[in-house]
Motif scaffolding. Structure first.
Motif, mmCIF file in Angstrom:
data_model
loop_
_atom_site.group_PDB
_atom_site.id
_atom_site.type_symbol
_atom_site.label_atom_id
_atom_site.label_comp_id
_atom_site.label_asym_id
_atom_site.label_seq_id
_atom_site.Cartn_x
_atom_site.Cartn_y
_atom_site.Cartn_z
ATOM 1 N N ALA A 158 0.560 -1.163 -0.384
ATOM 2 C CA ALA A 158 0.106 -0.160 0.339
ATOM 3 C C ALA A 158 1.317 1.258 -0.250
ATOM 4 O O ALA A 158 1.688 1.145 0.628
ATOM 5 C CB ALA A 158 -0.662 -0.308 1.590
ATOM 6 N N LEU A 159 0.480 2.227 -1.100
ATOM 7 C CA LEU A 159 1.543 3.249 -1.249
ATOM 8 C C LEU A 159 1.346 4.269 0.009
ATOM 9 O O LEU A 159 0.320 4.346 1.035
ATOM 10 C CB LEU A 159 1.071 3.771 -2.277
ATOM 11 C CG LEU A 159 1.219 3.790 -3.982
ATOM 12 C CD1 LEU A 159 0.637 4.784 -4.186
ATOM 13 C CD2 LEU A 159 2.787 3.092 -3.875
ATOM 14 N N CYS B 209 -0.841 10.315 -6.942
ATOM 15 C CA CYS B 209 -2.217 9.381 -7.785
ATOM 16 C C CYS B 209 -2.403 10.529 -8.905
ATOM 17 O O CYS B 209 -2.474 10.001 -9.881
ATOM 18 C CB CYS B 209 -2.439 8.401 -7.767
ATOM 19 S SG CYS B 209 -1.540 6.966 -7.056
ATOM 20 N N GLY C 191 -9.621 1.389 -0.721
ATOM 21 C CA GLY C 191 -8.219 2.193 -1.785
ATOM 22 C C GLY C 191 -8.156 3.432 -1.891
ATOM 23 O O GLY C 191 -7.985 3.952 -2.675
ATOM 24 N N CYS C 192 -9.174 4.480 -1.382
ATOM 25 C CA CYS C 192 -9.657 5.375 -1.665
ATOM 26 C C CYS C 192 -8.429 6.937 -1.195
ATOM 27 O O CYS C 192 -8.481 7.864 -2.224
ATOM 28 C CB CYS C 192 -10.549 6.114 -0.666
ATOM 29 S SG CYS C 192 -10.440 6.119 1.002
ATOM 30 N N GLY C 193 -6.865 6.224 -0.279
ATOM 31 C CA GLY C 193 -5.852 7.250 -0.214
ATOM 32 C C GLY C 193 -6.722 8.615 0.329
ATOM 33 O O GLY C 193 -7.590 9.419 0.904
ATOM 34 N N LEU D 181 -11.527 9.347 -6.484
ATOM 35 C CA LEU D 181 -12.043 9.169 -7.919
ATOM 36 C C LEU D 181 -13.468 9.037 -7.760
ATOM 37 O O LEU D 181 -15.041 8.549 -7.835
ATOM 38 C CB LEU D 181 -11.728 7.805 -8.389
ATOM 39 C CG LEU D 181 -10.795 7.257 -8.600
ATOM 40 C CD1 LEU D 181 -9.941 5.425 -8.515
ATOM 41 C CD2 LEU D 181 -9.696 7.664 -9.498
ATOM 42 N N ASP E 32 -8.883 2.654 3.376
ATOM 43 C CA ASP E 32 -8.098 2.883 3.447
ATOM 44 C C ASP E 32 -7.311 1.930 4.151
ATOM 45 O O ASP E 32 -7.955 2.333 5.197
ATOM 46 C CB ASP E 32 -7.772 4.080 2.633
ATOM 47 C CG ASP E 32 -6.610 4.047 1.835
ATOM 48 O OD1 ASP E 32 -5.935 4.273 0.454
ATOM 49 O OD2 ASP E 32 -5.355 3.716 2.620
ATOM 50 N N SER F 35 -4.695 8.716 5.544
ATOM 51 C CA SER F 35 -5.308 9.163 4.285
ATOM 52 C C SER F 35 -7.680 8.690 4.546
ATOM 53 O O SER F 35 -7.565 10.144 4.071
ATOM 54 C CB SER F 35 -5.773 7.589 3.660
ATOM 55 O OG SER F 35 -4.073 7.877 3.198
ATOM 56 N N ASP G 114 -8.342 -3.333 5.879
ATOM 57 C CA ASP G 114 -7.038 -4.245 4.907
ATOM 58 C C ASP G 114 -8.297 -4.873 3.423
ATOM 59 O O ASP G 114 -8.752 -5.700 4.541
ATOM 60 C CB ASP G 114 -5.983 -5.533 5.096
ATOM 61 C CG ASP G 114 -5.608 -6.026 4.429
ATOM 62 O OD1 ASP G 114 -6.062 -5.556 2.969
ATOM 63 O OD2 ASP G 114 -4.981 -6.753 4.663
ATOM 64 N N THR H 134 -8.226 -6.537 1.400
ATOM 65 C CA THR H 134 -7.612 -7.864 0.572
ATOM 66 C C THR H 134 -8.528 -8.985 1.275
ATOM 67 O O THR H 134 -8.524 -10.139 1.056
ATOM 68 C CB THR H 134 -6.291 -8.211 0.674
ATOM 69 O OG1 THR H 134 -6.138 -8.407 1.980
ATOM 70 C CG2 THR H 134 -5.576 -7.293 0.516
ATOM 71 N N GLU I 186 1.785 -3.737 -6.171
ATOM 72 C CA GLU I 186 0.524 -3.260 -5.588
ATOM 73 C C GLU I 186 -0.696 -4.588 -5.777
ATOM 74 O O GLU I 186 -0.971 -4.846 -6.142
ATOM 75 C CB GLU I 186 -0.131 -1.303 -5.516
ATOM 76 C CG GLU I 186 1.091 -0.431 -5.444
ATOM 77 C CD GLU I 186 0.237 0.845 -6.010
ATOM 78 O OE1 GLU I 186 -0.658 1.275 -5.550
ATOM 79 O OE2 GLU I 186 0.552 1.148 -7.387
ATOM 80 N N PRO I 187 -1.690 -4.164 -4.199
ATOM 81 C CA PRO I 187 -2.236 -5.404 -4.340
ATOM 82 C C PRO I 187 -3.608 -5.160 -5.129
ATOM 83 O O PRO I 187 -4.274 -6.145 -4.834
ATOM 84 C CB PRO I 187 -2.532 -5.281 -2.534
ATOM 85 C CG PRO I 187 -2.358 -3.496 -2.546
ATOM 86 C CD PRO I 187 -1.770 -2.993 -3.222
HETATM 87 C C1 LIG Z 1 -3.103 4.210 -5.977
HETATM 88 S S1 LIG Z 1 -3.316 4.474 -4.427
HETATM 89 C C2 LIG Z 1 -4.623 5.661 -5.441
HETATM 90 C C3 LIG Z 1 -5.536 6.137 -4.502
HETATM 91 C C4 LIG Z 1 -6.780 6.955 -4.913
HETATM 92 N N1 LIG Z 1 -7.953 5.756 -5.205
HETATM 93 C C5 LIG Z 1 -6.267 6.969 -6.637
HETATM 94 O O1 LIG Z 1 -7.405 6.449 -7.208
HETATM 95 O O2 LIG Z 1 -6.262 8.319 -6.370
HETATM 96 C C6 LIG Z 1 -3.770 2.581 -3.629
HETATM 97 C C7 LIG Z 1 -4.655 3.312 -2.402
HETATM 98 O O3 LIG Z 1 -4.873 1.969 -2.053
HETATM 99 C C8 LIG Z 1 -4.526 1.854 -0.491
HETATM 100 N N2 LIG Z 1 -4.808 0.832 -0.686
HETATM 101 C C9 LIG Z 1 -3.421 -0.293 -0.835
HETATM 102 N N3 LIG Z 1 -3.500 -1.810 -0.204
HETATM 103 C C10 LIG Z 1 -4.846 -1.293 0.718
HETATM 104 C C11 LIG Z 1 -5.166 -2.230 0.878
HETATM 105 N N4 LIG Z 1 -4.643 -3.887 1.056
HETATM 106 N N5 LIG Z 1 -6.068 -2.309 1.993
HETATM 107 C C12 LIG Z 1 -6.652 -1.127 1.794
HETATM 108 N N6 LIG Z 1 -5.847 0.205 1.293
HETATM 109 C C13 LIG Z 1 -5.294 -0.053 0.563
HETATM 110 C C14 LIG Z 1 -3.566 2.653 -0.165
HETATM 111 O O4 LIG Z 1 -2.727 2.747 1.324
HETATM 112 C C15 LIG Z 1 -3.485 3.721 -1.506
HETATM 113 O O5 LIG Z 1 -4.209 4.889 -0.504
#
Ligand SMILES: C[S@@+](CC[C@H](N)C(=O)[O-])C[C@H]1O[C@@H](n2cnc3c(N)ncnc32)[C@H](O)[C@@H]1O
Length: 336
Positions: A54-55, A63, A99-101, A106, A125, A130, A154, A156, A181-182
């Motif tokens: 996760a970034l 992003c 994964g809303c960041g 979005l 997230d 975040s 998480d 996943t 990334e996942p």
């Molecule tokens: C590539 S960023 C995209 C952020 C935003 N959705 C966008 O489109 O601009 C991915 C986001 O997903 C979250 N993330 C990654 N793996 C995750 C997981 N297993 N569970 C929850 N959040 C996750 C990261 O913490 C990060 O904030």
């Protein structure tokens, strides 16, 4: 005031038709977030889990500056929401955003375009900062009336509440060639919780194998200065398409499949490969219906070089293996 400004920006994103318009409208959204957020996004809170990395919040915030990605995903989510609102005029639309960041890029900008009774969203997230940032933005932008449930979890392994039937799931947690990334582990978990009518964005991720000259393939290095649309991008002319390795979509995960490894067939390596010495993977993302990201339009669709044939020339066949059980990665097996 903020809400009005955001409405103008998101309308310009939806109306944008040319690459210049896409880039300009996304830049406005990026400036809007940067100018109005009080949060300092951390660079050191990257989290590794089974399924991928996760970034950091800073990486996730950046992003938004992958301009065509941002614009096409927002357009896709808007189109899907319009369809669902038409299909279910009598109730709110349940959205799960995994994964809303820190910006919820979005979905958050689209909220002012919908009546607050129409959207009922769960935003997840893994990164606590975040979640706090999105909470803060909803209040700054005067969007607190919308039904937004923020969950630190998480994605996943997350299990949705029983009384929450997902109409639209969104997740953009991907890197090119589905490495690092996942995305796949999250997609697998969420897709198993969808109903038959549910939509998932992105609708499809396609991974293709080609022999090419990696250095001559288009590659997006800095979206801010180099963002190009597919019409301006020149694929390498001696690129040899070999096969579509797989497509991640609802059908792919429709069967209960505990496996986190996808193996390809064996492919014959060419004897003469001077024009195309690299074993490369190409990613295309169908976000929703006709809205797609092609090679090098975005960081997430950049090409990936697995190996050069100069280093494997005594073998005649190659098999590619994708493993997303830990940090997602590609490997290969050779046959004489
Ligand atoms: C590539 S960023 C995209 C952020 C935003 N959705 C966008 O489109 O601009 C991915 C986001 O997903 C979250 N993330 C990654 N793996 C995750 C997981 N297993 N569970 C929850 N959040 C996750 C990261 O913490 C990060 O904030």
């Amino acid at each position: 005031m903020y809400k009005e400004e955001l409405t103008i920006i998101v309308k310009s994103i939806i109306a944008s038709n040319t690459v210049n318009e896409h880039i300009k409208s996304a830049q406005k959204l990026s400036d809007f977030y940067n100018e109005n957020t009080k949060f300092k996004h951390s660079e050191s809170n990257e989290i590794s889990i089974k399924g991928g990395v996760a970034l950091s919040s800073s990486g996730a915030a950046d992003c938004v500056d992958d301009y065509l990605r941002t614009v096409f995903f927002i357009k896709g989510v808007y189109k899907a929401l319009i369809k669902l609102c038409a299909d279910f005029p009598e109730r709110s639309i349940n959205v799960l955003y995994a994964g809303c960041g820190p910006y919820a890029t979005l979905i958050l900008p689209l909220l002012p375009l919908f009546n607050k009774e129409r959207i009922n969203a769960v935003l997840i997230d893994i990164n606590n900062s975040s979640i706090k940032s999105v909470q803060n933005l909803l209040s700054i932008f005067n969007l607190e009336d919308y039904k937004m449930q923020l969950v630190e979890a998480d994605a996943t392994t997350y299990i949705k509440p029983e009384d929450f039937s997902i109409d639209l799931a969104i997740s953009e947690t991907m890197h090119y060639a589905l490495t690092r990334e996942p995305q796949v582990a999250i997609t697998k978990n969420i897709m198993q919780q969808l109903s038959s009518h549910s939509l998932f964005i992105p609708e499809e991720i396609k991974i293709d194998l080609a022999f090419s000259f990696f250095d001559f393939e288009p590659y997006l290095k800095k979206a801010v200065y180099e963002g190009k649309g597919r019409k301006q991008l020149q694929p390498y002319s001696h690129n040899v398409f070999v096969d579509r390795l797989f497509t991640i979509n609802k059908e792919h995960f429709s069967r209960e499949n505990p496996n986190s490894i996808i193996e390809s067939s064996f492919y014959i390596l060419p004897d003469n490969f001077a024009d195309h010495p690299d074993v490369c993977l190409f990613t295309e993302v169908k976000i929703y219906e006709d809205i797609e990201l092609k090679t090098a339009e975005s960081y997430i669709t950049n090409p990936y070089c697995l190996v050069s044939m100069y280093s494997i020339k005594d073998y005649s066949e190659i098999q590619l293996i994708y493993d997303f059980s830990e940090i997602p990665q590609w490997s290969y097996k050779l046959k004489e």
